[in-house]
Design an enzyme around this catalytic site. Structure first.
Site, PDB file in Angstrom:
ATOM      1  N   LYS A  53       0.851  -1.184   0.000  1.00 44.83           N
ATOM      2  CA  LYS A  53       0.000   0.000   0.000  1.00 44.83           C
ATOM      3  C   LYS A  53       0.888   1.236   0.000  1.00 44.83           C
ATOM      4  O   LYS A  53       1.823   1.320   0.785  1.00 44.83           O
ATOM      5  CB  LYS A  53      -0.906  -0.001   1.231  1.00 44.83           C
ATOM      6  CG  LYS A  53      -1.876   1.143   1.268  1.00 44.83           C
ATOM      7  CD  LYS A  53      -2.982   0.982   2.298  1.00 44.83           C
ATOM      8  CE  LYS A  53      -2.491   0.706   3.675  1.00 44.83           C
ATOM      9  NZ  LYS A  53      -3.552   0.610   4.667  1.00 44.83           N
ATOM     10  N   CYS A  71      -7.649  11.119   1.432  1.00 41.69           N
ATOM     11  CA  CYS A  71      -7.896  10.067   0.449  1.00 41.69           C
ATOM     12  C   CYS A  71      -7.158  10.347  -0.861  1.00 41.69           C
ATOM     13  O   CYS A  71      -7.148  11.469  -1.351  1.00 41.69           O
ATOM     14  CB  CYS A  71      -9.404   9.991   0.165  1.00 41.69           C
ATOM     15  SG  CYS A  71      -9.835   8.829  -1.138  1.00 41.69           S
ATOM     16  N   CYS A  73      -7.495   7.569  -3.222  1.00 37.84           N
ATOM     17  CA  CYS A  73      -8.055   6.541  -4.107  1.00 37.84           C
ATOM     18  C   CYS A  73      -9.347   7.028  -4.764  1.00 37.84           C
ATOM     19  O   CYS A  73      -9.873   6.357  -5.637  1.00 37.84           O
ATOM     20  CB  CYS A  73      -8.330   5.257  -3.328  1.00 37.84           C
ATOM     21  SG  CYS A  73      -9.756   5.335  -2.219  1.00 37.84           S
ATOM     22  N   CYS A  82      -9.859  10.255   4.195  1.00 41.96           N
ATOM     23  CA  CYS A  82      -9.853   8.799   4.000  1.00 41.96           C
ATOM     24  C   CYS A  82     -10.827   8.166   4.985  1.00 41.96           C
ATOM     25  O   CYS A  82     -10.840   8.508   6.158  1.00 41.96           O
ATOM     26  CB  CYS A  82      -8.436   8.268   4.243  1.00 41.96           C
ATOM     27  SG  CYS A  82      -8.316   6.476   4.302  1.00 41.96           S
ATOM     28  N   HIS A  86     -10.193   2.559   0.572  1.00 44.17           N
ATOM     29  CA  HIS A  86      -9.092   2.096  -0.284  1.00 44.17           C
ATOM     30  C   HIS A  86      -8.832   0.601  -0.088  1.00 44.17           C
ATOM     31  O   HIS A  86      -8.374  -0.068  -1.007  1.00 44.17           O
ATOM     32  CB  HIS A  86      -7.820   2.918  -0.020  1.00 44.17           C
ATOM     33  CG  HIS A  86      -7.336   2.837   1.386  1.00 44.17           C
ATOM     34  ND1 HIS A  86      -7.693   3.751   2.353  1.00 44.17           N
ATOM     35  CD2 HIS A  86      -6.552   1.926   1.988  1.00 44.17           C
ATOM     36  CE1 HIS A  86      -7.126   3.409   3.495  1.00 44.17           C
ATOM     37  NE2 HIS A  86      -6.424   2.298   3.297  1.00 44.17           N
TER      38      HIS A  86
END
Ligand code: FES
Length: 107
Positions: A53, A71, A73, A82, A86
């Site tokens: 990751k 975030c 993603c 976030c 993800h």
């Protein structure tokens, strides 16, 4: 029951039972249909793909909280923060995206 009509400007209106005129959204929909399908797709084709990751951290002197995760993603329900989405995205696509962490610098 209402009847739809098209004005000269191309907008559709309906006349309701009570006689009021309101825009008819359904009748105004174009005849061609565009289908947008959100397919699970990796968004990181090349950055640090050997890592499980990709998470980066920045130390910031002035922050109201000790840690804030942003975030990267584009799947978060609380974007720009976030929310852990993800993880699901990475499992579904084989991607390795993760958040940007802002950490408060200790004085
Ligand atoms: Fe997008 Fe965590 S939800 S990086």
């Amino acid at each position: 029951m209402s009847m739809a009509s098209v004005s000269s400007a191309g907008f559709c209106y309906s006349k309701s039972r009570t006689g009021g005129v309101r825009p008819n959204i359904a009748a105004a929909t174009p005849r061609s249909l565009v289908v947008v399908r959100a397919e699970a797709q990796a968004i990181n084709p090349e950055i640090r793909k050997t890592e499980e990751k990709v998470v980066d951290s920045l130390m910031v002197a002035e922050l109201s909280k000790p840690l804030t995760a942003y975030c990267r993603c584009w799947r978060s329900g609380t974007f720009p923060l976030c929310d852990g989405s993800h993880v699901k995205h990475n499992k579904a696509t084989g991607d390795n995206v993760g958040p940007l962490l802002l950490k408060k610098q200790k004085e």
